[in-house]
Design an enzyme around this catalytic site. Structure first.
Site, PDB file in Angstrom:
ATOM      1  N   ASP A 114       6.965   9.803  -9.014  1.00 34.38           N
ATOM      2  CA  ASP A 114       6.746   8.361  -9.061  1.00 34.38           C
ATOM      3  C   ASP A 114       8.099   7.641  -9.087  1.00 34.38           C
ATOM      4  OD1 ASP A 114       4.095   6.609 -10.316  1.00 34.38           O
ATOM      5  OD2 ASP A 114       6.083   5.685 -10.268  1.00 34.38           O
ATOM      6  N   TYR A 130       7.558  -7.312   7.653  1.00 32.45           N
ATOM      7  CA  TYR A 130       6.597  -6.813   8.646  1.00 32.45           C
ATOM      8  C   TYR A 130       5.513  -7.852   8.864  1.00 32.45           C
ATOM      9  CZ  TYR A 130       8.101  -2.249   6.651  1.00 32.45           C
ATOM     10  OH  TYR A 130       8.779  -1.176   6.150  1.00 32.45           O
ATOM     11  N   SER A 187       7.329  -8.275   3.668  1.00 33.84           N
ATOM     12  CA  SER A 187       6.135  -8.670   4.405  1.00 33.84           C
ATOM     13  C   SER A 187       6.233 -10.129   4.804  1.00 33.84           C
ATOM     14  CB  SER A 187       4.935  -8.470   3.479  1.00 33.84           C
ATOM     15  OG  SER A 187       3.818  -9.148   3.977  1.00 33.84           O
ATOM     16  N   TYR A 237       0.454  -9.279  -5.164  1.00 31.50           N
ATOM     17  CA  TYR A 237       1.078  -8.387  -4.177  1.00 31.50           C
ATOM     18  C   TYR A 237       2.203  -9.126  -3.457  1.00 31.50           C
ATOM     19  CZ  TYR A 237       1.955  -6.206   0.305  1.00 31.50           C
ATOM     20  OH  TYR A 237       2.594  -5.689   1.405  1.00 31.50           O
ATOM     21  N   ARG A 282      -3.074 -13.442  13.990  1.00 30.57           N
ATOM     22  CA  ARG A 282      -1.984 -12.662  13.390  1.00 30.57           C
ATOM     23  C   ARG A 282      -1.163 -11.974  14.471  1.00 30.57           C
ATOM     24  NH1 ARG A 282      -3.883 -15.115   9.890  1.00 30.57           N
ATOM     25  NH2 ARG A 282      -4.502 -14.499   7.782  1.00 30.57           N
ATOM     26  N   LEU A 296      -8.081  -5.663   8.871  1.00 29.45           N
ATOM     27  CA  LEU A 296      -8.938  -5.832  10.045  1.00 29.45           C
ATOM     28  C   LEU A 296      -9.041  -4.573  10.917  1.00 29.45           C
ATOM     29  CD1 LEU A 296     -10.626  -7.754  11.774  1.00 29.45           C
ATOM     30  CD2 LEU A 296      -8.525  -8.340  12.999  1.00 29.45           C
ATOM     31  N   LYS A 298       6.558  -8.729  -3.525  1.00 33.49           N
ATOM     32  CA  LYS A 298       7.494  -8.605  -2.393  1.00 33.49           C
ATOM     33  C   LYS A 298       8.594  -9.661  -2.498  1.00 33.49           C
ATOM     34  CE  LYS A 298       5.581  -5.159  -0.332  1.00 33.49           C
ATOM     35  NZ  LYS A 298       6.263  -3.872  -0.371  1.00 33.49           N
TER      36      LYS A 298
HETATM   37  P1  NAD Z   1       0.473   3.088   2.133  1.00 34.51           P
HETATM   38  O1  NAD Z   1      -0.308   2.810   0.903  1.00 34.51           O
HETATM   39  O2  NAD Z   1      -0.158   3.884   3.216  1.00 34.51           O
HETATM   40  O3  NAD Z   1       1.857   3.771   1.757  1.00 34.51           O
HETATM   41  C1  NAD Z   1       2.517   3.531   0.529  1.00 34.51           C
HETATM   42  C2  NAD Z   1       2.876   4.890  -0.062  1.00 34.51           C
HETATM   43  O4  NAD Z   1       3.568   4.692  -1.309  1.00 34.51           O
HETATM   44  C3  NAD Z   1       1.641   5.737  -0.371  1.00 34.51           C
HETATM   45  O5  NAD Z   1       1.813   7.036   0.190  1.00 34.51           O
HETATM   46  C4  NAD Z   1       1.592   5.794  -1.904  1.00 34.51           C
HETATM   47  O6  NAD Z   1       1.063   7.016  -2.365  1.00 34.51           O
HETATM   48  C5  NAD Z   1       3.055   5.608  -2.251  1.00 34.51           C
HETATM   49  N1  NAD Z   1       3.303   5.016  -3.586  1.00 34.51           N
HETATM   50  C6  NAD Z   1       2.764   3.899  -4.114  1.00 34.51           C
HETATM   51  N2  NAD Z   1       3.241   3.678  -5.346  1.00 34.51           N
HETATM   52  C7  NAD Z   1       4.116   4.685  -5.616  1.00 34.51           C
HETATM   53  C8  NAD Z   1       4.933   5.013  -6.729  1.00 34.51           C
HETATM   54  N3  NAD Z   1       4.910   4.268  -7.844  1.00 34.51           N
HETATM   55  N4  NAD Z   1       5.722   6.111  -6.661  1.00 34.51           N
HETATM   56  C9  NAD Z   1       5.732   6.886  -5.548  1.00 34.51           C
HETATM   57  N5  NAD Z   1       4.968   6.630  -4.466  1.00 34.51           N
HETATM   58  C10 NAD Z   1       4.176   5.532  -4.494  1.00 34.51           C
HETATM   59  O7  NAD Z   1       0.955   1.658   2.720  1.00 34.51           O
HETATM   60  P2  NAD Z   1       1.692   1.297   4.078  1.00 34.51           P
HETATM   61  O8  NAD Z   1       0.781   0.446   4.865  1.00 34.51           O
HETATM   62  O9  NAD Z   1       2.271   2.496   4.687  1.00 34.51           O
HETATM   63  O10 NAD Z   1       2.832   0.348   3.515  1.00 34.51           O
HETATM   64  C11 NAD Z   1       4.135   0.792   3.252  1.00 34.51           C
HETATM   65  C12 NAD Z   1       4.954  -0.368   2.694  1.00 34.51           C
HETATM   66  O11 NAD Z   1       4.962  -1.440   3.644  1.00 34.51           O
HETATM   67  C13 NAD Z   1       4.396  -0.943   1.400  1.00 34.51           C
HETATM   68  O12 NAD Z   1       5.474  -1.301   0.548  1.00 34.51           O
HETATM   69  C14 NAD Z   1       3.663  -2.166   1.865  1.00 34.51           C
HETATM   70  O13 NAD Z   1       3.575  -3.144   0.867  1.00 34.51           O
HETATM   71  C15 NAD Z   1       4.531  -2.642   3.018  1.00 34.51           C
HETATM   72  N6  NAD Z   1       3.813  -3.481   3.980  1.00 34.51           N
HETATM   73  C16 NAD Z   1       2.660  -3.020   4.540  1.00 34.51           C
HETATM   74  C17 NAD Z   1       1.948  -3.835   5.411  1.00 34.51           C
HETATM   75  C18 NAD Z   1       0.658  -3.360   6.030  1.00 34.51           C
HETATM   76  O14 NAD Z   1      -0.110  -4.205   6.496  1.00 34.51           O
HETATM   77  N7  NAD Z   1       0.367  -2.068   6.087  1.00 34.51           N
HETATM   78  C19 NAD Z   1       2.422  -5.113   5.730  1.00 34.51           C
HETATM   79  C20 NAD Z   1       3.614  -5.543   5.156  1.00 34.51           C
HETATM   80  C21 NAD Z   1       4.291  -4.708   4.276  1.00 34.51           C
HETATM   81  N1  UFG Z   2     -10.277 -10.157   8.721  1.00 27.37           N
HETATM   82  C1  UFG Z   2     -11.619 -10.296   8.996  1.00 27.37           C
HETATM   83  N2  UFG Z   2     -12.480  -9.325   8.562  1.00 27.37           N
HETATM   84  C2  UFG Z   2     -12.061  -8.217   7.878  1.00 27.37           C
HETATM   85  C3  UFG Z   2     -10.676  -8.077   7.595  1.00 27.37           C
HETATM   86  C4  UFG Z   2      -9.813  -9.074   8.033  1.00 27.37           C
HETATM   87  O1  UFG Z   2     -12.033 -11.282   9.607  1.00 27.37           O
HETATM   88  O2  UFG Z   2     -12.895  -7.379   7.496  1.00 27.37           O
HETATM   89  C5  UFG Z   2      -9.335 -11.174   9.235  1.00 27.37           C
HETATM   90  C6  UFG Z   2      -8.547 -11.886   8.159  1.00 27.37           C
HETATM   91  O3  UFG Z   2      -9.276 -12.988   7.647  1.00 27.37           O
HETATM   92  C7  UFG Z   2      -7.278 -12.286   8.916  1.00 27.37           C
HETATM   93  C8  UFG Z   2      -7.093 -11.128   9.912  1.00 27.37           C
HETATM   94  O4  UFG Z   2      -8.372 -10.515  10.023  1.00 27.37           O
HETATM   95  O5  UFG Z   2      -7.492 -13.459   9.651  1.00 27.37           O
HETATM   96  C9  UFG Z   2      -6.084 -10.089   9.447  1.00 27.37           C
HETATM   97  O6  UFG Z   2      -6.409  -9.647   8.150  1.00 27.37           O
HETATM   98  P1  UFG Z   2      -5.722  -8.361   7.479  1.00 27.37           P
HETATM   99  O7  UFG Z   2      -6.328  -8.193   6.126  1.00 27.37           O
HETATM  100  O8  UFG Z   2      -5.760  -7.216   8.406  1.00 27.37           O
HETATM  101  O9  UFG Z   2      -4.194  -8.797   7.381  1.00 27.37           O
HETATM  102  P2  UFG Z   2      -3.516 -10.034   6.625  1.00 27.37           P
HETATM  103  O10 UFG Z   2      -2.841 -10.836   7.694  1.00 27.37           O
HETATM  104  O11 UFG Z   2      -4.421 -10.718   5.734  1.00 27.37           O
HETATM  105  O12 UFG Z   2      -2.459  -9.278   5.691  1.00 27.37           O
HETATM  106  C10 UFG Z   2      -1.612  -8.272   6.187  1.00 27.37           C
HETATM  107  C11 UFG Z   2      -1.318  -7.233   5.108  1.00 27.37           C
HETATM  108  C12 UFG Z   2      -0.472  -7.812   4.017  1.00 27.37           C
HETATM  109  C13 UFG Z   2       0.702  -8.512   4.566  1.00 27.37           C
HETATM  110  C14 UFG Z   2       0.325  -9.499   5.616  1.00 27.37           C
HETATM  111  C15 UFG Z   2       1.524 -10.108   6.268  1.00 27.37           C
HETATM  112  O13 UFG Z   2      -2.512  -6.752   4.536  1.00 27.37           O
HETATM  113  O14 UFG Z   2      -0.007  -6.753   3.238  1.00 27.37           O
HETATM  114  O15 UFG Z   2      -0.439  -8.860   6.629  1.00 27.37           O
HETATM  115  O16 UFG Z   2       1.143 -10.994   7.256  1.00 27.37           O
HETATM  116  F1  UFG Z   2       1.363  -9.151   3.571  1.00 27.37           F
END
Ligand code: NAD
Ligand code: UFG
Length: 339
Positions: free
Chosen positions: A59, A178, A125, A150, A232, A201, A154
């Site tokens: 961790d 991202y 993000s 969340y 998005r 989504l 960030k």
């Molecule tokens: P994910 O949950 O698939 O990956 C995160 C990983 O971190 C997991 O494998 C989890 O087990 C590990 N983890 C969490 N807490 C931990 C801890 N305390 N110690 C060690 N390991 C830990 O998520 P992801 O989609 O791959 O996202 C990766 C990063 O990108 C995250 O920081 C997330 O917030 C950021 N991010 C993701 C998105 C998205 O939409 N997927 C968008 C913007 C930013």
């Molecule tokens: N949506 C639906 N139905 C669903 C899921 C999502 O209509 O079942 C819509 C949402 O309302 C939104 C779009 O699809 O309009 C995208 O939603 P997501 O949940 O896939 O993504 P978000 O844009 O809400 O958020 C994502 C990540 C966050 C990150 C953010 C940055 O989940 O971690 O993008 O833009 F911070």
């Protein structure tokens, strides 16, 4: 830069980044507590690249484990993916999110400082921009106005890293904001494997297409967008992962804090996404309109020009490829990494 520590490397984006760093010739060490991932993703990274690397199941909040890791491995830079990311859960469990994401990051940065490792790429993000005054979003737009713990985690971690660099200008820091990562590795061997009902989504749509869920609920059809549904900037996860390799190369040029948006510069609506997925999969994606989801904004897409100018990086994979690659992963692995 030779050896890279990848925290959260077993996760969705992290596993794709492992492949890209290994293919680019780096050595990697992965640290992950597997709270939201499977170790199978790392087995498949080894299989895809034909390369081995150490995995430490621990961790980021465990300082002793981090000290041991930095003692045992000669780390040059850290890619920090580890964190919890479910927006709704963060509203219900703010302390869990602040502890895991913020306290965990502080512990990691302390251990890095003690070990003399001062190069980091942080997974931020687009959520840090809150509800932007206009689109496309540039890196110099104001941050703040996050609507959930969340997003606030960030924002705070970005601020903490900026303060660290003020106190010690030897740090080289990249804050990568991202947009919406989707898609999967071309092989269909690694991809996004959410636990329970998907919040996002694309995994929801792909589970509808594969028959695991009946229909998609479209959250809101009265937004001020062309078809009324949320817009998005969806970016292929392999493009995103390659952006990290470019960021590490850039950080090697010298210290400072740099911020880059990683997005494509173009937005798609929820309904456009469902239709594109039907095309790519040849399966129906029925949907129903539902009320808006709390905290959602109407539209969000990047101006990615700064990353192209400074990193020589640009997202290359379009919507069709994002949907095809998601579908290949989903159809070959209907239950994700579970058998
Ligand atoms: P994910 O949950 O698939 O990956 C995160 C990983 O971190 C997991 O494998 C989890 O087990 C590990 N983890 C969490 N807490 C931990 C801890 N305390 N110690 C060690 N390991 C830990 O998520 P992801 O989609 O791959 O996202 C990766 C990063 O990108 C995250 O920081 C997330 O917030 C950021 N991010 C993701 C998105 C998205 O939409 N997927 C968008 C913007 C930013
Ligand atoms: N949506 C639906 N139905 C669903 C899921 C999502 O209509 O079942 C819509 C949402 O309302 C939104 C779009 O699809 O309009 C995208 O939603 P997501 O949940 O896939 O993504 P978000 O844009 O809400 O958020 C994502 C990540 C966050 C990150 C953010 C940055 O989940 O971690 O993008 O833009 F911070």
């Amino acid at each position: 830069m030779k050896t890279i520590l990848i925290t959260g490397g077993a996760g969705y984006i992290g596993s794709h980044a492992c492949v890209e760093f290994l293919n680019a010739g780096y050595d990697i060490v992965v640290l992950d507590n597997l709270c939201n991932s499977s170790p199978k993703s790392l087995e498949r990274v080894r299989e895809l690249t034909g390369l081995d690397f150490p995995f430490i199941q621990d961790d980021i909040r465990d300082r002793a484990a981090l000290d041991a890791l930095f003692r045992d491995h000669d780390i040059d830079a850290v890619i920090h993916f580890a964190g919890l990311k479910a927006v709704g859960e963060s509203v219900e469990k703010p302390l869990l999110y602040y502890d895991n994401n913020i306290a965990g990051s502080v512990t990691l940065f302390e251990a890095m400082q003690a070990a003399g490792v001062r190069t980091i790429v942080f997974s931020s993000s687009a959520t840090v921009y809150g509800d932007p005054a206009s689109v496309p979003i540039r890196e110099d737009f104001p941050v703040g106005g996050t609507t959930n713990p969340y997003g606030t985690s960030k924002l705070f971690i970005e601020k903490i890293l900026q303060d660290v660099a003020i106190a010690d200008p030897a740090w080289s820091i990249a804050l990568l904001r991202y947009f919406n990562p989707v898609g999967a590795h071309k092989s269909g061997r690694i991809g996004e494997d959410p636990r329970g009902i998907p919040n996002n989504l694309m995994p929801y749509i792909s589970q509808v297409a594969v028959g695991r869920r009946e229909y998609l609920s479209v959250f809101g059809n009265d937004y001020p967008t062309p078809d009324g549904t949320g817009v998005r900037d969806y970016i292929h996860v392999v493009d995103l992962a390659q952006g990290h390799v470019k960021a590490v190369e850039k950080l090697a040029e010298g210290p400072g804090v740099r911020v880059w948006n990683l997005g494509t510069g173009r937005g798609y609506s929820v309904v456009e996404m469902a239709k594109a997925f039907e095309q790519a999969s040849g399966r129906p994606v029925p949907y129903r309109f539902a009320p808006r989801r709390a905290g959602d904004i109407a539209q969000c897409w990047a101006d990615p020009a700064k990353a192209e100018r400074e990193l020589g990086w640009k997202a290359r994979r379009g919507l069709e490829e994002m949907c095809e690659d998601t579908w290949r992963w989903q159809s070959l692995n209907p239950n994700g990494y579970e058998p």
